[in-house]
Design an enzyme around this catalytic site. Structure first.
Site, PDB file in Angstrom:
ATOM      1  CB  THR A 187      -0.932   0.023   1.219  1.00 60.73           C
ATOM      2  OG1 THR A 187      -0.162  -0.003   2.421  1.00 60.73           O
ATOM      3  CG2 THR A 187      -1.838  -1.198   1.189  1.00 60.73           C
ATOM      4  N   GLY A 213      -0.166  -6.138   8.614  1.00 57.07           N
ATOM      5  CA  GLY A 213      -0.186  -4.846   9.284  1.00 57.07           C
ATOM      6  C   GLY A 213      -0.874  -4.967  10.630  1.00 57.07           C
ATOM      7  N   GLY A 214      -1.411  -3.850  11.104  1.00 53.87           N
ATOM      8  CA  GLY A 214      -2.077  -3.827  12.397  1.00 53.87           C
ATOM      9  C   GLY A 214      -3.583  -3.842  12.266  1.00 53.87           C
ATOM     10  CG  ASP A 215      -5.844  -4.231  15.764  1.00 49.71           C
ATOM     11  OD1 ASP A 215      -5.670  -5.383  15.324  1.00 49.71           O
ATOM     12  OD2 ASP A 215      -5.718  -3.935  16.971  1.00 49.71           O
ATOM     13  N   GLY A 216      -5.539  -1.323  12.166  1.00 43.84           N
ATOM     14  CA  GLY A 216      -5.987  -0.328  11.195  1.00 43.84           C
ATOM     15  C   GLY A 216      -6.007  -0.868   9.776  1.00 43.84           C
ATOM     16  NE  ARG A 322      -0.071   8.883  12.776  1.00 43.85           N
ATOM     17  CZ  ARG A 322      -0.831   7.796  12.955  1.00 43.85           C
ATOM     18  NH1 ARG A 322      -1.921   7.858  13.689  1.00 43.85           N
ATOM     19  NH2 ARG A 322      -0.495   6.656  12.412  1.00 43.85           N
ATOM     20  NE  ARG A 328       0.168   7.483  17.783  1.00 41.56           N
ATOM     21  CZ  ARG A 328       0.543   6.493  16.992  1.00 41.56           C
ATOM     22  NH1 ARG A 328       1.827   6.122  17.002  1.00 41.56           N
ATOM     23  NH2 ARG A 328      -0.316   5.887  16.211  1.00 41.56           N
TER      24      ARG A 328
END
Length: 563
Positions: A187, A213-216, A322, A328
Site C-alpha cells: 500500500t 499490518g495492524g488493526d488499522g 504520532r 504515544r
C-alpha cells in the site's frame, strides 16, 4: 460413541532407521514405533524447539490431523541413489525409481498458542509404495477447503514498519511450501487497500484476502470488502435499518502492528508464523461487525472497540504525537487519566434477550464456542421468521432502555479486546460471533476509583464489580451528547469557546475549562460525529482463524501425540 475412521492405507515404513507402523485415514495420519527402545523424536521443526523424547513400553504413537498437514513431497533415498558421476551409476538410475521416501510437513503446537511448521520423513521399501502414499495424502488434502490463491496487502508503515520484512522472511516461505500462490500489493497511503478492494480488485480470482499490518490495516480490508458486497447486492450502506450481506471471501491477518488486538482475540497470539499457518490450513472463524451511522449516514464499521470519553480522548491526544510511535499511547493515557474529564449524554440500547451467556459469566469465547453457535442459530431462526412476516417490527420501541448521566467512559466491546497490555481485555466474556456487543458504562467517579477499574483489566478481579460501572449485552445502541440537537449546534459550540481557549485548556487542564464533548474511538479511528447509532450484524465476515484453543491442547508439549 463416534466410530473410528476407516483406514485408507497401512504400511510398515522407516523413520530415521527405525520401523514404524504408519496408517492413514480420512482424518488422521498416525505412525507408531514398533519397539520399546529409547525413542528418538522424529520431528525436525523448522521454527520451534523440539519436544523432549519420552520412553514408553509399548512404543510411541504420533498422530496429526489431516486438516493440519501443510504439504507432502517426495524425496530421493540418499543411500541407494547417490550420484558419483560415473556412467555406470547413471545407467543404473535410468532403470530404477529412486523416489522411495516422502516428507510430511504439518502443524506443531508450541507454548502461548503458537504454531510451528514441523516435518517427518518416511522411507518406503519401494518406489511404487512411496508414490501411493504421496498420492493418497494429496487426495485427502484436496478434499479440504484450503486457499490456493490469495490477494495480499502489505502496509509498510504499520507498527515498527517491519511489515514487508515479516512477510518476506516468515510468511512467504510458508506459502511457497504449501503451494499457495499470492498477488502482493504494497500500500502507498492510508485507505489504499480499502479503495482498491471497492473498485479495482478482481476478487473472483482469489480464495481470500490477507493483510500484513495492524488493526488499522484490517479495518481497511473489511471496509473495502463489506462495502463492495453491499453495492453489488443492492443494499444501501447508509440505511441503518438494512440487514447487511456477508462477504464471501475469508480474511487473513499477519500481525505487524502496535497492539494486534484482532489476532489476540481470534488466534490467541500475535505471532506471524502462527497466523500464516491458520491461513494455510484454511481455518474459518465467523465474526460480528457493528455498523455506525449518524442520521442515516454511514460512518464506519467496527469489529473490536467503540470508545467515547477516556479511550476517545486518548486516541485524539495521541494523534498529535504520532512522531513518538507506539509510545504515544502510554503518554496520552497518563495525560487523559490525570485530566479526568467526564461527559454528559443519553444512551439508549436494545438488550439482547433470550440468548446464552452474559457479560459477567466465566464463559470465554474459545474455538468451537458453544455460546456463539447457540446464539447464531437463534438469530438465523428469527431472521427466517421476519422474512415470512415482513410487517413484523424487528426491534419494538418498547424494548429499548435509556440511561442518562455523566460518564468517564462509554465503551462497546464486540470482542474481549485482549492484548499484551490488557491480558483480559475490556470485556473478557465478549464473544466473536454471538450477534451482540457489550456496552460498558463508567459513570463519573474519583480518580482513585477509575484507577481501580483500569487496573482490573490486568488482574483476575471482576472489572465490572464496581458501583460506578455497569455492563449490558446489546444488539443495538444510540448515544446523544447533552444539548446536542444537531451537528451544526455542536460545531458552533466547538468553534466558539474551544477555538479561542482550546490550546490553553489542553496545556493547562487545571484551569477547569473541561470540554463539553469527547470523540468516538472506532477501532483506532476518530469519528467525525458524536451522536451515533450502532447496530450489530451477526457473522458478517469470516477470518482465517479458529478462535483461541483451550490451554489443554498446549499443556503436554512433551507428548508428541498431543494434537
Amino acid at each position: 460413541m463416534e466410530r473410528p475412521s476407516r483406514l485408507l492405507l497401512v504400511s510398515e515404513l522407516r523413520v530415521r532407521n527405525s520401523a514404524y507402523d504408519v496408517s492413514l485415514s480420512r482424518s488422521l495420519l498416525t505412525w507408531k514405533r514398533r519397539t520399546s527402545s529409547p525413542v528418538y523424536h522424529p520431528f525436525r521443526p523448522r521454527f520451534c524447539v523440539p519436544s523432549f523424547p519420552r520412553r514408553q513400553a509399548s512404543g510411541v504413537c504420533h498422530s496429526v490431523s489431516v486438516s493440519e498437514i501443510i504439504s507432502v513431497r517426495e524425496e530421493e533415498e540418499e543411500n541407494g541413489c547417490k550420484d558419483d558421476g560415473s556412467w555406470k551409476k547413471i545407467n543404473e538410475r535410468e532403470g530404477k525409481d529412486c523416489r522411495q521416501a516422502f516428507t510430511v510437513l504439518y502443524v506443531e503446537r508450541c507454548q502461548q498458542h503458537r504454531w510451528r511448521c514441523a516435518e517427518v520423513s518416511f522411507t518406503c521399501p519401494e518406489g511404487a509404495l512411496c508414490q501411493r502414499w504421496v498420492t493418497s495424502i494429496r487426495e485427502q488434502l484436496a478434499a479440504i477447503s484450503t486457499p490456493k490463491q490469495l490477494l495480499v496487502y502489505i502496509n509498510p508503515y504499520s507498527g515498527k514498519k517491519h511489515g514487508k520484512h515479516i512477510y518476506e522472511q516468515k510468511v512467504a516461505p510458508l506459502f511457497a511450501l504449501a503451494g499457495v500462490t499470492t498477488h502482493v500489493i504494497v500500500t502507498e497511503h492510508a485507505n489504499y487497500a480499502r479503495d482498491h478492494l471497492r473498485t479495482e480488485a478482481e476478487l473472483k480470482k482469489f480464495d481470500g484476502v490477507v493483510c500484513v499490518g495492524g488493526d488499522g490495516m484490517f479495518s481497511e480490508i473489511i471496509h473495502g470488502l463489506i462495502w463492495r458486497s453491499q453495492i453489488y447486492g443492492g443494499v444501501d450502506p447508509n440505511c441503518a435499518d438494512e440487514s447487511l450481506l456477508p462477504s464471501s471471501l475469508r480474511i487473513g491477518i499477519i500481525p505487524a502492528g502496535s497492539t494486534d488486538c484482532i489476532c489476540f482475540a481470534t488466534v490467541g497470539s500475535n505471532d506471524p508464523v502462527t497466523s500464516a499457518l491458520h491461513i494455510i490450513v484454511g481455518d474459518s472463524q465467523p465474526m460480528d461487525v457493528c455498523s455506525v451511522h449518524h442520521n442515516n449516514t454511514f460512518l464506519r464499521y467496527s469489529v473490536s472497540l467503540l470508545g467515547y470519553g477516556f479511550y476517545g480522548d486518548v486516541l485524539t491526544d495521541s494523534e498529535r504525537k504520532r512522531w513518538m510511535g507506539p509510545a504515544r499511547y502510554d503518554l496520552s493515557g497518563v495525560k487523559m487519566f490525570l485530566t479526568h474529564h467526564y461527559y454528559e449524554g443519553t444512551v439508549s440500547y436494545l438488550p439482547a434477550r433470550g440468548i446464552m451467556g452474559n457479560p459477567r459469566d466465566a464463559n470465554r469465547c474459545r474455538s468451537g464456542c458453544v455460546v456463539c453457535q447457540h446464539n447464531g442459530r437463534l438469530i438465523s431462526e428469527k431472521a427466517e421468521r421476519y422474512q415470512m412476516d415482513e410487517e413484523t417490527d424487528r426491534e419494538s420501541e418498547g424494548e429499548w432502555k435509556t440511561i442518562r448521566g455523566k460518564f468517564l467512559a462509554i465503551n462497546a466491546a464486540s470482542m474481549s479486546c485482549a492484548c499484551p497490555r490488557s491480558p483480559k481485555g475490556l470485556s473478557p466474556a465478549a464473544h466473536l460471533a454471538d450477534g451482540t456487543t457489550d456496552l460498558i458504562l463508567v459513570r463519573k467517579c474519583s480518580r482513585f476509583d477509575f484507577l481501580r477499574h483500569l487496573l482490573r483489566h490486568t488482574s483476575k478481579d471482576d472489572q465490572f464489580d464496581l458501583n460506578f460501572v455497569e455492563v449490558h449485552r446489546v444488539r443495538r445502541f444510540c448515544f446523544t451528547p447533552r444539548h446536542c440537537q444537531s451537528d451544526s449546534d455542536l460545531d458552533l459550540r466547538e468553534n466558539g469557546k474551544h477555538q479561542i481557549f482550546g490550546q490553553i485548556c489542553r496545556n493547562h487542564p487545571a484551569c477547569g475549562c473541561a470540554p463539553a464533548y469527547s470523540s468516538w474511538n472506532c477501532d483506532g479511528e476518530i469519528l467525525t460525529h458524536k451522536a451515533i447509532d450502532v447496530r450489530v450484524h451477526s457473522n458478517l465476515i469470516k477470518l482465517f482463524a479458529r478462535g483461541i484453543e483451550e490451554p489443554t491442547v498446549f499443556d503436554d508439549l512433551t507428548n508428541p501425540c498431543a494434537i
